[in-house]
Design a protein around this motif. Structure first.
Motif, PDB file in Angstrom:
ATOM      1  N   THR A  65       3.926  56.837  59.418  1.00 48.07           N
ATOM      2  CA  THR A  65       5.058  57.426  58.708  1.00 48.07           C
ATOM      3  C   THR A  65       4.801  57.337  57.215  1.00 48.07           C
ATOM      4  O   THR A  65       4.347  56.303  56.725  1.00 48.07           O
ATOM      5  CB  THR A  65       6.374  56.702  59.056  1.00 48.07           C
ATOM      6  N   VAL A  66       5.101  58.428  56.502  1.00 45.51           N
ATOM      7  CA  VAL A  66       4.981  58.472  55.043  1.00 45.51           C
ATOM      8  C   VAL A  66       6.345  58.825  54.480  1.00 45.51           C
ATOM      9  O   VAL A  66       6.908  59.880  54.793  1.00 45.51           O
ATOM     10  CB  VAL A  66       3.928  59.499  54.585  1.00 45.51           C
ATOM     11  N   LEU A  67       6.885  57.958  53.643  1.00 46.92           N
ATOM     12  CA  LEU A  67       8.181  58.150  53.005  1.00 46.92           C
ATOM     13  C   LEU A  67       7.999  58.185  51.498  1.00 46.92           C
ATOM     14  O   LEU A  67       7.223  57.399  50.945  1.00 46.92           O
ATOM     15  CB  LEU A  67       9.167  57.030  53.375  1.00 46.92           C
ATOM     16  N   TYR A  68       8.725  59.075  50.841  1.00 48.60           N
ATOM     17  CA  TYR A  68       8.735  59.145  49.382  1.00 48.60           C
ATOM     18  C   TYR A  68      10.140  58.819  48.880  1.00 48.60           C
ATOM     19  O   TYR A  68      11.130  59.364  49.374  1.00 48.60           O
ATOM     20  CB  TYR A  68       8.319  60.541  48.904  1.00 48.60           C
ATOM     21  N   PRO A  81      -6.915  57.705  48.053  1.00 50.38           N
ATOM     22  CA  PRO A  81      -7.304  58.885  48.823  1.00 50.38           C
ATOM     23  C   PRO A  81      -6.178  59.352  49.729  1.00 50.38           C
ATOM     24  O   PRO A  81      -5.359  58.569  50.196  1.00 50.38           O
ATOM     25  CB  PRO A  81      -8.509  58.392  49.634  1.00 50.38           C
ATOM     26  N   ARG A  82      -6.161  60.653  50.008  1.00 44.11           N
ATOM     27  CA  ARG A  82      -5.158  61.185  50.921  1.00 44.11           C
ATOM     28  C   ARG A  82      -5.382  60.707  52.349  1.00 44.11           C
ATOM     29  O   ARG A  82      -4.489  60.804  53.183  1.00 44.11           O
ATOM     30  CB  ARG A  82      -5.193  62.715  50.875  1.00 44.11           C
ATOM     31  N   VAL A  83      -6.570  60.156  52.606  1.00 48.33           N
ATOM     32  CA  VAL A  83      -6.834  59.642  53.946  1.00 48.33           C
ATOM     33  C   VAL A  83      -5.908  58.476  54.268  1.00 48.33           C
ATOM     34  O   VAL A  83      -5.640  58.189  55.433  1.00 48.33           O
ATOM     35  CB  VAL A  83      -8.312  59.215  54.078  1.00 48.33           C
ATOM     36  N   LEU A  84      -5.354  57.802  53.245  1.00 46.96           N
ATOM     37  CA  LEU A  84      -4.419  56.712  53.484  1.00 46.96           C
ATOM     38  C   LEU A  84      -3.159  57.232  54.170  1.00 46.96           C
ATOM     39  O   LEU A  84      -2.577  56.559  55.015  1.00 46.96           O
ATOM     40  CB  LEU A  84      -4.064  56.025  52.165  1.00 46.96           C
ATOM     41  N   GLU A  85      -2.726  58.443  53.821  1.00 44.15           N
ATOM     42  CA  GLU A  85      -1.560  59.018  54.471  1.00 44.15           C
ATOM     43  C   GLU A  85      -1.858  59.398  55.912  1.00 44.15           C
ATOM     44  O   GLU A  85      -0.952  59.428  56.752  1.00 44.15           O
ATOM     45  CB  GLU A  85      -1.081  60.250  53.692  1.00 44.15           C
ATOM     46  N   HIS A  86      -3.111  59.715  56.221  1.00 42.07           N
ATOM     47  CA  HIS A  86      -3.471  60.045  57.602  1.00 42.07           C
ATOM     48  C   HIS A  86      -3.611  58.790  58.460  1.00 42.07           C
ATOM     49  O   HIS A  86      -3.505  58.872  59.690  1.00 42.07           O
ATOM     50  CB  HIS A  86      -4.781  60.830  57.631  1.00 42.07           C
ATOM     51  N   MET A  87      -3.843  57.652  57.850  1.00 42.46           N
ATOM     52  CA  MET A  87      -4.028  56.420  58.611  1.00 42.46           C
ATOM     53  C   MET A  87      -2.712  55.852  59.122  1.00 42.46           C
ATOM     54  O   MET A  87      -2.682  55.208  60.170  1.00 42.46           O
ATOM     55  CB  MET A  87      -4.750  55.379  57.745  1.00 42.46           C
ATOM     56  N   SER A 118      11.252  61.822  54.258  1.00 38.98           N
ATOM     57  CA  SER A 118      10.190  61.636  55.238  1.00 38.98           C
ATOM     58  C   SER A 118       9.228  62.813  55.168  1.00 38.98           C
ATOM     59  O   SER A 118       9.613  63.950  55.460  1.00 38.98           O
ATOM     60  CB  SER A 118      10.790  61.512  56.646  1.00 38.98           C
ATOM     61  N   VAL A 119       7.989  62.558  54.760  1.00 37.88           N
ATOM     62  CA  VAL A 119       6.975  63.598  54.672  1.00 37.88           C
ATOM     63  C   VAL A 119       6.190  63.707  55.976  1.00 37.88           C
ATOM     64  O   VAL A 119       5.797  64.793  56.395  1.00 37.88           O
ATOM     65  CB  VAL A 119       6.029  63.319  53.483  1.00 37.88           C
ATOM     66  N   LYS A 120       5.980  62.585  56.624  1.00 38.57           N
ATOM     67  CA  LYS A 120       5.254  62.543  57.896  1.00 38.57           C
ATOM     68  C   LYS A 120       5.884  61.464  58.764  1.00 38.57           C
ATOM     69  O   LYS A 120       6.211  60.377  58.283  1.00 38.57           O
ATOM     70  CB  LYS A 120       3.773  62.236  57.651  1.00 38.57           C
ATOM     71  N   ASN A 121       6.051  61.769  60.045  1.00 42.62           N
ATOM     72  CA  ASN A 121       6.631  60.789  60.965  1.00 42.62           C
ATOM     73  C   ASN A 121       6.171  61.111  62.378  1.00 42.62           C
ATOM     74  O   ASN A 121       6.535  62.153  62.934  1.00 42.62           O
ATOM     75  CB  ASN A 121       8.162  60.808  60.882  1.00 42.62           C
ATOM     76  N   ARG A 122       5.354  60.240  62.945  1.00 40.58           N
ATOM     77  CA  ARG A 122       4.874  60.440  64.308  1.00 40.58           C
ATOM     78  C   ARG A 122       5.912  60.070  65.354  1.00 40.58           C
ATOM     79  O   ARG A 122       5.730  60.378  66.526  1.00 40.58           O
ATOM     80  CB  ARG A 122       3.618  59.593  64.533  1.00 40.58           C
ATOM     81  N   PHE A 123       6.993  59.424  64.949  1.00 38.45           N
ATOM     82  CA  PHE A 123       7.999  58.970  65.907  1.00 38.45           C
ATOM     83  C   PHE A 123       9.365  59.571  65.620  1.00 38.45           C
ATOM     84  O   PHE A 123      10.372  59.063  66.104  1.00 38.45           O
ATOM     85  CB  PHE A 123       8.104  57.439  65.889  1.00 38.45           C
ATOM     86  N   GLY A 124       9.423  60.637  64.835  1.00 38.82           N
ATOM     87  CA  GLY A 124      10.703  61.244  64.522  1.00 38.82           C
ATOM     88  C   GLY A 124      10.514  62.519  63.726  1.00 38.82           C
ATOM     89  O   GLY A 124       9.392  62.950  63.461  1.00 38.82           O
ATOM     90  N   ALA A 153       2.878  51.700  61.357  1.00 39.09           N
ATOM     91  CA  ALA A 153       2.615  51.475  59.935  1.00 39.09           C
ATOM     92  C   ALA A 153       3.365  52.517  59.133  1.00 39.09           C
ATOM     93  O   ALA A 153       3.247  53.720  59.392  1.00 39.09           O
ATOM     94  CB  ALA A 153       1.117  51.555  59.643  1.00 39.09           C
ATOM     95  N   VAL A 154       4.147  52.075  58.151  1.00 40.41           N
ATOM     96  CA  VAL A 154       4.982  52.946  57.321  1.00 40.41           C
ATOM     97  C   VAL A 154       4.541  52.799  55.877  1.00 40.41           C
ATOM     98  O   VAL A 154       4.429  51.681  55.368  1.00 40.41           O
ATOM     99  CB  VAL A 154       6.478  52.596  57.470  1.00 40.41           C
ATOM    100  N   LEU A 155       4.274  53.915  55.223  1.00 41.31           N
ATOM    101  CA  LEU A 155       3.863  53.939  53.826  1.00 41.31           C
ATOM    102  C   LEU A 155       5.001  54.490  52.987  1.00 41.31           C
ATOM    103  O   LEU A 155       5.509  55.586  53.258  1.00 41.31           O
ATOM    104  CB  LEU A 155       2.609  54.802  53.653  1.00 41.31           C
ATOM    105  N   ILE A 156       5.431  53.749  51.977  1.00 40.97           N
ATOM    106  CA  ILE A 156       6.547  54.139  51.107  1.00 40.97           C
ATOM    107  C   ILE A 156       6.028  54.262  49.680  1.00 40.97           C
ATOM    108  O   ILE A 156       5.496  53.297  49.118  1.00 40.97           O
ATOM    109  CB  ILE A 156       7.696  53.121  51.179  1.00 40.97           C
ATOM    110  N   GLY A 157       6.148  55.456  49.101  1.00 37.40           N
ATOM    111  CA  GLY A 157       5.703  55.698  47.735  1.00 37.40           C
ATOM    112  C   GLY A 157       6.853  56.104  46.845  1.00 37.40           C
ATOM    113  O   GLY A 157       7.893  56.587  47.307  1.00 37.40           O
TER     114      GLY A 157
END
Length: 487
Positions: A242-245, A233-239, A259-265, A89-93
Motif C-alpha cells: 500500500t502507498v499512501l500520500y 527509486p520508484r521500485v520502493l513503491e512496487h515492493m 491511497s495511490v496503491k492498495n493491494r487489499f482495497g 507493508a504500508v508506505l506513507i509519504g
C-alpha cells in the motif's frame, strides 16, 4: 585480475549508468547521479544444480481469510480498505511537517489489544514521548492484564538495520511496527550513505521480508522530493502493498490522506483530517466542511461534485480573470492541473468566442484538496465564464462533466452518486452532460434536484447568461412592487 566496473546510480529514479553525468537521462534530474559499490554479477548458468520446485494451486482453491486490524480511526481505515492487514507493508509519504509522525503515533495508540513498536530514526525517544503527551495519548489505553500506566506502544530510536532486525526477529515480535523514516536507516555492509538508492532499497526489502515471515504489519514513512514523489527509486513503491500520500498546505488546517496503491482495497480513496493543537481530528463529512465558508453573489465561484475513490466530495472552484498589462499573461493554478486549464482556456476562446488571451487567470480549489479527475472541466469553465462576465453563479447549483477539444461535454462515471450528495447538502440544480443514464439504462432522476443537461460548452454560457438576466429582472420587479406597496 580485472577491475570491477564502476556503477553510477541516480538517486531520484534509480537508473544506472556506466559513467557519471550531470543530468540523469531517465528522469531529467540534475546532480543526482552518485557512484555506488559494484554488485557482484549472478552466475550465468545453473551448473547442473536443480531447485526444490514450486507448489502450484488452482484458481478455485481454498483462500485464507485476510486478517485485518481496524484502528478505530474511521478515515484511516477507509483509505487502507478497512484496516491494517497482517503481514503487509504500508508506505506513507508527505512533505516535511505535514503530520506523518503525528498520524502514525495516533494510529498505533488507537489500536485495541495490539502490541506496537514505534522506531524513530529522526527523533529521540523523549521527543516522541513529549509529542504523545501533547496529543493526549496517555497510558489509559493499555493491554488487558497490564499494569497501571503500562503502554502497549514501545518506543525506540535506532538507525542501524542490523540492530532493528535483531530486535524484531523473534517469536514475540510486535504486531505493528512503524519505521520513521526509511531514509534514515542504513546497512553497514553497504558503502553508500543512508538515504541513497541502494540503502533505501536494501533496508526496505529486508524489513518487508521479515514482516511477511513474522506476520506483523510494517508502516514505513518516506520522504518526498520537490516534485512531491517519494524519494528514492520508484521500485520502493512496487515492493510495498500500500502507498499512501499525506497532502495539504502547511498553513491550512485540512490534511488529505490519499491511497495511490492498495493491494487489499480500493485505490484513489481519500481520508480527510483537520489539524489542531490536539493532533489530527477526523472529518466524516468533508463536503459540508469544504463548503462551510462560501459567500453568495460572488462571480467566479462554482461548486464541483467530484468522486474521490468511493466517496463523493463537493468542493468550491474559484476563478479570477483580470486584464493584464504584460505581453504574456500569468496563469496560476492551485489544486488542479495547469495543462488542463490551458486546454479549457483555448476551447473557450476558439469554440465559444471568449477573449481570454490578454487576461491573467487564477484558479484555486478551496480547502486544500487536489482534484485530478477530468469531470471538473465543466465546473472550472463555469467559474471562468462567471468571472469574465462578472455574473455570479446561482448558489444552489453544482456542475460536473468532461470537456472535449471541440467544446462538447462528455459523460462521466458515477453521476447518480454525485447528484445524491449534492441533494443531501441542499443543492437544487445541477448542470451535467446530456444522455447521462443509470447502470440499467434509465435516465437519472434525483428527488429535489433539477437537472440542466447540455451537450456543448456554448449551451452552458447561454444558460448562465439567461439565468442571471432572469434573476436580475425578477429582483427589479420585486423591488418595484415593494416600492409601490410602500407608496
Amino acid at each position: 585480475m580485472a577491475r570491477p566496473a564502476r556503477n553510477y546510480v541516480c538517486q531520484s529514479c534509480g537508473a544506472a549508468f556506466p559513467k557519471w553525468a550531470g543530468k540523469c537521462e531517465a528522469c531529467g534530474a540534475w546532480n543526482s547521479i552518485v557512484e555506488e559499490a559494484p554488485v557482484e554479477s549472478v552466475p550465468k548458468g545453473l551448473s547442473g544444480k536443480r531447485g526444490k520446485g514450486v507448489t502450484f494451486v488452482t484458481l478455485d482453491g481454498d483462500v485464507p481469510q485476510t486478517i485485518r486490524r481496524p484502528t478505530g480511526i474511521a478515515e484511516f481505515d477507509r483509505v487502507t480498505g478497512g484496516g491494517l492487514v497482517r503481514g503487509s507493508a504500508v508506505l506513507i509519504g508527505g512533505d516535511p511537517g505535514i503530520g506523518k509522525s503525528t498520524l502514525l503515533l495516533q494510529v498505533v495508540t488507537a489500536l485495541k489489544n495490539t502490541r506496537s513498536a514505534y522506531i524513530s530514526g529522526e527523533e529521540a525517544v523523549e521527543q516522541v514521548q513529549l509529542r504523545a503527551r501533547r496529543l493526549g495519548l496517555g497510558p489509559d489505553d493499555r493491554m488487558p492484564g497490564g499494569k497501571a500506566g503500562e503502554m502497549k506502544t514501545e518506543l525506540a530510536a535506532a538507525t542501524s538495520l542490523r540492530d532493528i532486525m535483531a530486535s524484531l526477529d523473534r517469536d514475540d515480535a510486535p504486531e505493528i511496527v512503524v519505521i520513521d523514516s526509511i531514509q534514515t536507516l542504513y546497512l553497514d555492509s553497504l558503502d553508500s550513505a543512508p538515504g541513497t538508492v541502494a540503502q533505501v532499497r536494501t533496508c526496505a526489502a529486508e524489513l518487508i521480508r521479515l514482516a511477511k515471515s513474522r506476520g506483523f504489519t510494517l508502516l514505513l514513512v518516506g520522504h518526498v522530493t520537490k516534485e512531491g514523489q517519494i524519494a528514492g527509486p520508484r521500485v520502493l513503491e512496487h515492493m510495498v502493498d500500500t502507498v499512501l500520500y499525506f497532502e495539504g498546505e502547511r498553513g491550512h488546517h485540512f490534511r488529505i490522506l490519499r491511497s495511490v496503491k492498495n493491494r487489499f482495497g480500493p485505490a484513489n480513496e481519500i481520508g480527510v483530517f483537520e489539524m489542531s493543537d490536539r493532533g489530527l481530528a477526523e472529518v466524516p463529512n468533508p463536503s459540508a466542511l469544504f463548503l462551510a465558508e462560501r459567500h453568495g453573489n460572488v462571480s467566479g465561484v462554482s461548486v464541483f461534485a467530484g468522486i474521490e475513490g468511493t466517496r463523493p466530495v463537493l468542493v468550491e472552484v474559484q476563478a479570477l480573470v483580470s486584464p493584464s498589462p504584460l505581453a504574456t499573461p500569468r496563469r496560476a493554478v492551485v489544486g488542479w492541473d495547469s495543462a488542463r486549464l490551458a486546454m479549457i482556456l483555448a476551447v473557450l476562446e476558439t469554440r465559444c468566442g471568449l477573449g481570454l488571451a490578454g487576461s491573467e487567470v487564477y484558479l484555486n480549489i478551496a480547502g486544500g484538496l487536489r482534484i485530478t479527475e477530468p469531470a471538473a472541466d465543466l465546473s472550472v469553465a463555469l467559474a471562468l465564464v462567471s468571472s469574465l462576465s462578472d455574473r455570479s453563479v446561482p448558489g444552489d447549483l453544482i456542475a460536473f462533466g468532461e470537456i472535449g477539444l471541440s467544446g462538447e461535454v462528455r459523460m462521466v462515471a458515477q453521476a447518480e452518486t454525485r447528484l445524491k450528495e449534492a441533494a443531501k447538502l441542499g443543492f437544487k440544480r445541477a448542470i451535467l452532460p446530456k444522455r447521462m443514464t443509470q447502470a440499467g439504462g434509465k435516465p437519472i432522476r434525483v428527488p429535489g434536484l433539477a437537472l440542466v443537461e447540455i451537450g456543448h460548452l456554448q449551451e452552458m454560457i447561454d444558460w448562465l447568461y439567461n439565468e442571471v438576466r432572469s434573476n436580475a429582472l425578477q429582483a427589479t420587479v420585486s423591488a418595484s412592487r415593494q416600492q409601490h406597496n410602500k407608496g
